[in-house]
Design a protein around this motif. Sequence first.
Motif, PDB file in Angstrom:
ATOM      1  N   PRO A 309     -36.777 -30.207   6.621  1.00 15.80           N
ATOM      2  CA  PRO A 309     -36.739 -31.215   7.703  1.00 15.80           C
ATOM      3  C   PRO A 309     -36.065 -30.679   8.965  1.00 15.80           C
ATOM      4  O   PRO A 309     -36.495 -30.991  10.083  1.00 15.80           O
ATOM      5  CB  PRO A 309     -35.922 -32.361   7.091  1.00 15.80           C
ATOM      6  CG  PRO A 309     -36.028 -32.173   5.599  1.00 15.80           C
ATOM      7  CD  PRO A 309     -36.147 -30.699   5.371  1.00 15.80           C
ATOM      8  N   ALA A 310     -35.034 -29.853   8.785  1.00 15.14           N
ATOM      9  CA  ALA A 310     -34.322 -29.309   9.952  1.00 15.14           C
ATOM     10  C   ALA A 310     -35.240 -28.371  10.738  1.00 15.14           C
ATOM     11  O   ALA A 310     -35.309 -28.435  11.972  1.00 15.14           O
ATOM     12  CB  ALA A 310     -33.068 -28.576   9.496  1.00 15.14           C
ATOM     13  N   LEU A 311     -35.955 -27.498  10.025  1.00 16.83           N
ATOM     14  CA  LEU A 311     -36.845 -26.558  10.724  1.00 16.83           C
ATOM     15  C   LEU A 311     -37.972 -27.312  11.429  1.00 16.83           C
ATOM     16  O   LEU A 311     -38.353 -26.973  12.554  1.00 16.83           O
ATOM     17  CB  LEU A 311     -37.414 -25.524   9.736  1.00 16.83           C
ATOM     18  CG  LEU A 311     -36.392 -24.611   9.040  1.00 16.83           C
ATOM     19  CD1 LEU A 311     -37.114 -23.545   8.220  1.00 16.83           C
ATOM     20  CD2 LEU A 311     -35.438 -23.974  10.035  1.00 16.83           C
ATOM     21  N   LEU A 312     -38.501 -28.338  10.770  1.00 18.20           N
ATOM     22  CA  LEU A 312     -39.567 -29.111  11.406  1.00 18.20           C
ATOM     23  C   LEU A 312     -39.047 -29.787  12.669  1.00 18.20           C
ATOM     24  O   LEU A 312     -39.747 -29.850  13.685  1.00 18.20           O
ATOM     25  CB  LEU A 312     -40.143 -30.155  10.435  1.00 18.20           C
ATOM     26  CG  LEU A 312     -40.927 -29.603   9.248  1.00 18.20           C
ATOM     27  CD1 LEU A 312     -41.529 -30.744   8.421  1.00 18.20           C
ATOM     28  CD2 LEU A 312     -42.036 -28.648   9.679  1.00 18.20           C
ATOM     29  N   LYS A 313     -37.806 -30.266  12.620  1.00 22.09           N
ATOM     30  CA  LYS A 313     -37.243 -30.889  13.827  1.00 22.09           C
ATOM     31  C   LYS A 313     -37.126 -29.853  14.948  1.00 22.09           C
ATOM     32  O   LYS A 313     -37.444 -30.138  16.102  1.00 22.09           O
ATOM     33  CB  LYS A 313     -35.882 -31.529  13.526  1.00 22.09           C
ATOM     34  CG  LYS A 313     -35.330 -32.282  14.723  1.00 22.09           C
ATOM     35  CD  LYS A 313     -34.114 -33.138  14.407  1.00 22.09           C
ATOM     36  CE  LYS A 313     -33.650 -33.849  15.701  1.00 22.09           C
ATOM     37  NZ  LYS A 313     -32.371 -34.537  15.524  1.00 22.09           N
ATOM     38  N   MET A 314     -36.690 -28.635  14.605  1.00 26.96           N
ATOM     39  CA  MET A 314     -36.592 -27.581  15.623  1.00 26.96           C
ATOM     40  C   MET A 314     -37.954 -27.268  16.223  1.00 26.96           C
ATOM     41  O   MET A 314     -38.076 -26.982  17.418  1.00 26.96           O
ATOM     42  CB  MET A 314     -35.974 -26.314  15.022  1.00 26.96           C
ATOM     43  CG  MET A 314     -34.514 -26.503  14.628  1.00 26.96           C
ATOM     44  SD  MET A 314     -33.799 -25.044  13.858  1.00 26.96           S
ATOM     45  CE  MET A 314     -33.254 -24.133  15.292  1.00 26.96           C
TER      46      MET A 314
END
Length: 408
Positions: A309-314
């Motif tokens: 989820p963090a990478l997708l947000k980035m």
Amino acid sequence: MLSFEKARQVILENITPSGVEQVSLLDAVGRVLAHDIVAPWDMPLWDNSAMDGYAVRSADCGQTSCKLKVTGYLPAGAKGDGIEVNPGCAVRIMTGAPTPSGCDAVVPVEETDDGQQEVTLLQPVTKGQHIRLRGEDVMSGTFFVRAGAIVRPPEVNILATFGKAAVPIHRRPVVAILSTGDELIELGRTPGPGEIVNSNALSLAAAVIETGCIPRILGIARDNRESHLEKLREGLKADVLLTSAGVSAGDRDLVRGVLDELGARQLFWKVGVKPGGPTAFAMHGATPVFSLPGNPVSTMITFEEFVRPALLKMLGHRQVLRPLFKAVLREKLLKKPGKVQIVRLLLENDGGRWFAGSAGNQQTAILKTMVDAQALAVLPAESSHFAAGDEVDVHFYGNYCDLTEVSR
Ligand code: AMP
Ligand code: MG
């Protein structure tokens, strides 16, 4: 100990979408648009015919059948200047050609006798029929794709239609991957006694690639301070740093201590989730650092639930969590209360309802269950007993393929 939900919240609150670069249209596929895009002109740019047929004046054609004189021809690509439909006349027109002045309807060729000099219309005509109006698709000055859109074939088509050869896209973060442990050997050597292939580096890189980010494998930090210092320092130059193993409470678990020495600010360590309990999260300046447990199943599941989820947000994605849906349990599931439990499942769709059963041995050392799983259940912390027939929240994991459907 932080709850599973709170841990995710802390991570996502600390993550911001990465910067923007201009990317050519096909290189943007699968990536996320960073800005709204404004239509530079109306689409369509002029009123035009939706059919191959005849441009007519509807007032000439009130009755069921009428005969008109054919006075012109407008193929696709014609400019249409100077061509007019006079009373009692028709102009032959092809799909996409601009409708001439005077015309307020197009009659498809199938509804005529296909005449060349004179044409007989076989059906009544309604004003406005088969004319596409200027700007009816997109009006000049309006947004036709919005920031946050994933570039797919429809976005590519409309962007190309408006002449956009390059578009503003969120950058792909570089994700450094560091493995730790004296027992590890690199892929390619056959493990001797006590040795384990560094498979986590590869499965993490694979998972990073699946998100659309760029993996950078750093190799192995050995279980001493100097080796950790050197490798972690290197890793902190990336946009994101992932480490595996060495994050539990053992005296060889050095990752958190050395990260602290290097100035990382730990935001949590230990989460109420199984597998994945020892996970730590820190920020080093603007660089997020995820310290994942080393057990391969735990590494992959914590990546899936926390890092992805963090990478997708980035990358600019708005939907960063996989959608949850309900599945009916085929068998009972027991767990200890107090922690969220992630369970590997097989799915089946029966009459529009999802049913789920265990994908196999749920111990964290069992890799094969991870391979077989089609979905993960996220069992809430407070519950301890799920009976067959109970509904649980699940999300797809990997490629779901309903084998029972295929074999029918
Ligand atoms: P640790 O957290 O260091 O105690 O490691 C937990 C378990 O994960 C041990 O059985 C390790 O051998 C295994 N492990 C650690 N790192 C890796 C890796 N990079 N690839 C595969 N297994 C690993
Ligand atoms: Mg270790």
